[in-house]
Design a protein around this motif. Structure first.
Motif, short mmCIF file in Angstrom:
data_model
loop_
_atom_site.label_atom_id
_atom_site.label_comp_id
_atom_site.label_asym_id
_atom_site.label_seq_id
_atom_site.Cartn_x
_atom_site.Cartn_y
_atom_site.Cartn_z
N TRP A 144 0.85 -1.19 0.00
CA TRP A 144 0.00 0.00 0.00
C TRP A 144 0.89 1.24 0.00
O TRP A 144 1.98 1.22 0.59
CB TRP A 144 -0.88 0.04 1.24
N GLY A 145 0.43 2.28 -0.63
CA GLY A 145 1.14 3.54 -0.62
C GLY A 145 0.21 4.70 -0.34
O GLY A 145 -0.99 4.63 -0.59
N ARG A 146 0.81 5.81 0.17
CA ARG A 146 0.04 7.02 0.45
C ARG A 146 0.94 8.23 0.26
O ARG A 146 2.07 8.26 0.77
CB ARG A 146 -0.47 6.98 1.89
N ILE A 147 0.45 9.24 -0.46
CA ILE A 147 1.11 10.54 -0.50
C ILE A 147 0.04 11.62 -0.40
O ILE A 147 -1.14 11.37 -0.61
CB ILE A 147 1.93 10.78 -1.78
N ARG A 148 0.48 12.83 -0.09
CA ARG A 148 -0.36 14.02 -0.25
C ARG A 148 0.28 14.88 -1.33
O ARG A 148 1.50 15.00 -1.39
CB ARG A 148 -0.49 14.78 1.06
N TYR A 149 -0.53 15.47 -2.19
CA TYR A 149 0.02 16.32 -3.24
C TYR A 149 -0.83 17.56 -3.43
O TYR A 149 -2.02 17.59 -3.11
CB TYR A 149 0.17 15.55 -4.56
N ARG A 150 -0.20 18.59 -3.97
CA ARG A 150 -0.86 19.87 -4.22
C ARG A 150 -0.30 20.45 -5.51
O ARG A 150 0.91 20.39 -5.76
CB ARG A 150 -0.60 20.83 -3.05
N VAL A 151 -1.17 21.03 -6.35
CA VAL A 151 -0.77 21.64 -7.61
C VAL A 151 -1.20 23.10 -7.61
O VAL A 151 -2.37 23.41 -7.36
CB VAL A 151 -1.38 20.91 -8.81
N GLN A 152 -0.26 24.00 -7.89
CA GLN A 152 -0.53 25.43 -7.89
C GLN A 152 -1.34 25.82 -9.13
O GLN A 152 -1.09 25.32 -10.22
CB GLN A 152 0.79 26.20 -7.85
N LEU A 153 -2.27 26.73 -8.94
CA LEU A 153 -3.04 27.31 -10.05
C LEU A 153 -2.47 28.67 -10.41
O LEU A 153 -1.93 29.36 -9.55
CB LEU A 153 -4.51 27.44 -9.67
N PRO A 154 -2.59 29.10 -11.69
CA PRO A 154 -3.19 28.36 -12.80
C PRO A 154 -2.24 27.29 -13.32
O PRO A 154 -1.03 27.38 -13.14
CB PRO A 154 -3.43 29.45 -13.85
N VAL A 155 -2.82 26.29 -14.00
CA VAL A 155 -2.02 25.24 -14.62
C VAL A 155 -1.94 25.51 -16.13
O VAL A 155 -2.74 26.28 -16.67
CB VAL A 155 -2.63 23.85 -14.35
N PRO A 156 -0.98 24.92 -16.82
CA PRO A 156 -0.84 25.16 -18.25
C PRO A 156 -2.08 24.75 -19.03
O PRO A 156 -2.76 23.77 -18.69
CB PRO A 156 0.36 24.28 -18.63
N ASP A 157 -2.38 25.51 -20.06
CA ASP A 157 -3.50 25.19 -20.95
C ASP A 157 -2.98 24.27 -22.04
O ASP A 157 -2.65 24.70 -23.14
CB ASP A 157 -4.09 26.47 -21.54
N ALA A 158 -2.86 22.98 -21.72
CA ALA A 158 -2.27 22.02 -22.65
C ALA A 158 -2.78 20.63 -22.33
O ALA A 158 -3.13 20.33 -21.18
CB ALA A 158 -0.75 22.05 -22.55
N PHE A 159 -2.82 19.79 -23.33
CA PHE A 159 -3.04 18.36 -23.12
C PHE A 159 -1.72 17.76 -22.67
O PHE A 159 -0.70 17.86 -23.37
CB PHE A 159 -3.49 17.68 -24.41
N VAL A 160 -1.71 17.14 -21.47
CA VAL A 160 -0.44 16.66 -20.95
C VAL A 160 -0.66 15.50 -19.98
O VAL A 160 -1.54 15.54 -19.12
CB VAL A 160 0.36 17.80 -20.27
N HIS A 161 0.15 14.49 -20.15
CA HIS A 161 0.20 13.31 -19.27
C HIS A 161 1.30 13.54 -18.25
O HIS A 161 2.44 13.83 -18.62
CB HIS A 161 0.47 12.08 -20.12
N SER A 162 0.96 13.43 -16.96
CA SER A 162 1.91 13.71 -15.88
C SER A 162 1.89 12.59 -14.85
O SER A 162 0.81 12.16 -14.42
CB SER A 162 1.59 15.04 -15.20
N THR A 163 3.07 12.15 -14.43
CA THR A 163 3.20 11.12 -13.41
C THR A 163 3.67 11.73 -12.11
O THR A 163 4.63 12.50 -12.09
CB THR A 163 4.19 10.04 -13.87
N ILE A 164 3.02 11.35 -11.01
CA ILE A 164 3.41 11.80 -9.68
C ILE A 164 4.12 10.69 -8.91
O ILE A 164 5.12 10.94 -8.24
CB ILE A 164 2.17 12.31 -8.91
N VAL A 165 3.62 9.45 -8.99
CA VAL A 165 4.27 8.31 -8.33
C VAL A 165 4.38 7.17 -9.34
O VAL A 165 3.40 6.80 -9.98
CB VAL A 165 3.49 7.82 -7.10
N ALA A 166 5.58 6.62 -9.46
CA ALA A 166 5.82 5.46 -10.32
C ALA A 166 6.71 4.46 -9.60
O ALA A 166 7.46 4.81 -8.68
CB ALA A 166 6.45 5.88 -11.64
N LEU A 167 6.62 3.21 -10.03
CA LEU A 167 7.44 2.12 -9.52
C LEU A 167 8.16 1.47 -10.69
O LEU A 167 7.59 1.36 -11.79
CB LEU A 167 6.57 1.08 -8.81
N HIS A 168 9.38 1.05 -10.47
CA HIS A 168 10.13 0.38 -11.53
C HIS A 168 10.35 -1.08 -11.18
O HIS A 168 10.68 -1.41 -10.03
CB HIS A 168 11.49 1.06 -11.76
#
Length: 315
Positions: free
Chosen positions: A152-176
């Motif tokens: 199990w995993g847990r994080i807290r995250y926050r994103v500042q506004l405004p955000v870019p006006d774009a189509f975009v894929h973004s990763t916050i947590v990944a495992l390899h």
């Protein structure tokens, strides 16, 4: 502050830090799933995504303050006051013992504009800040070999506004790790796609996001995505995940609520659309874009915890 519970018999050898090649985002799953969207809390599945990442050494995140208040979507967790409890979890990091501008002990820096900052925190006074950049990786990596076949995993995250006006894929947590049939791959367990100004639902403001489970092997990526019913907000959110190799199961929780649109329960030996390894070599925390989105996202992560039981959002 990082605490690691040492488990007997675990391989602590260095891990492969490759994370796949670039691609283009989308709203349909390549593993055969198709989505239905509409309601802000309804069921349905989609998928997405694009891929790729780069790594390198870089500078510190630029400090800037932001104020609360967002639009739509799930409510933020603005009342969290506690971070990591010593020795309680397999891996825990609340960033309180790291100097501003530094990287916590045991973690390695990949990319520019990522460092501990004191302008935002979900608990205590410090968090990991990712400064704005049009694209690329702003992350820290930690050995994950002690997690075993499921966690199990847990994080807290926050994103500042405004955000870019774009189509975009973004990763916050990944495992390899090594996929059962795909080889080295990045498994993205806290992952988003933001629509552009045209909008998938024609709302005209391009502000909606979806959450998704996304896997990037050496070949084509695949995954399972929600509908576009959420937003980035200038507020703290708690996200949790549960992932298990033997049962090929994945679940995602937003502010304590299961987002079953992206749950996977394939069962033992059924890897199509999941490809969950039985072990992971690294956990990667921060921000990684796969399309250019100027001027970039500014975001924070806090209270990172991974364990063999659910951690929850109360601690």
């Amino acid at each position: 502050m990082v605490f690691i519970a040492l488990l007997g018999g675990c391989d602590s050898s260095p891990s492969d830090s490759s994370s796949g090649s670039g691609g283009s985002g989308g709203a349909t799953a390549s593993s055969g799933s198709t989505g239905s969207s509409g309601s802000t809390s309804g069921s349905g599945s989609g998928s997405t995504a694009s891929s790729g990442s780069t790594s390198g050494a870089g500078g510190d995140a630029v400090s800037s303050s932001s104020s609360g208040g967002g639009q739509g979507g799930a409510g933020g967790d603005e009342t969290a006051t506690t971070g990591c409890a010593s020795g309680r979890y397999i891996l825990c990091e609340d960033f309180e013992d790291t100097d501003v501008g530094g990287i916590p002990q045991g973690w390695t820096k990949h990319g520019e504009l990522v460092a501990v900052a004191d302008d935002q925190a979900a608990s205590g006074s410090r968090s990991l800040k990712m400064g704005a950049a049009p694209n690329g990786e702003r992350r820290i990596y930690h050995d994950a070999s002690q997690l075993g076949s499921g966690h199990w995993g847990r994080i807290r995250y926050r994103v500042q506004l405004p955000v870019p006006d774009a189509f975009v894929h973004s990763t916050i947590v990944a495992l390899h790790g090594e996929g059962p049939t795909t080889g080295p791959q990045e498994v993205r367990v806290v992952d988003t796609v933001k629509e552009d100004k045209d909008g998938w639902d024609n709302d005209g403001n391009g502000s909606h996001i979806q959450y998704l489970y996304n896997v990037q092997p050496q070949g084509a990526e695949f995954g399972k995505g929600s509908d576009y019913s959420w937003y980035y907000e200038d507020a703290w959110h708690c996200v949790e995940w549960h992932i298990d190799g033997p049962t090929q199961r994945y679940d995602f929780y937003l502010d304590g609520e299961l987002l079953d649109q992206i749950s996977i329960a394939n069962g033992p030996g059924n890897y199509a659309g999941s490809e969950i390894p039985d072990a992971f070599s690294e956990v990667r925390i921060g921000w990684n874009n796969y399309q250019s989105a100027p001027p970039g996202f500014t975001a924070w992560v806090d209270d990172v915890a991974l364990d063999d039981e659910r951690i929850g959002c109360e601690d």
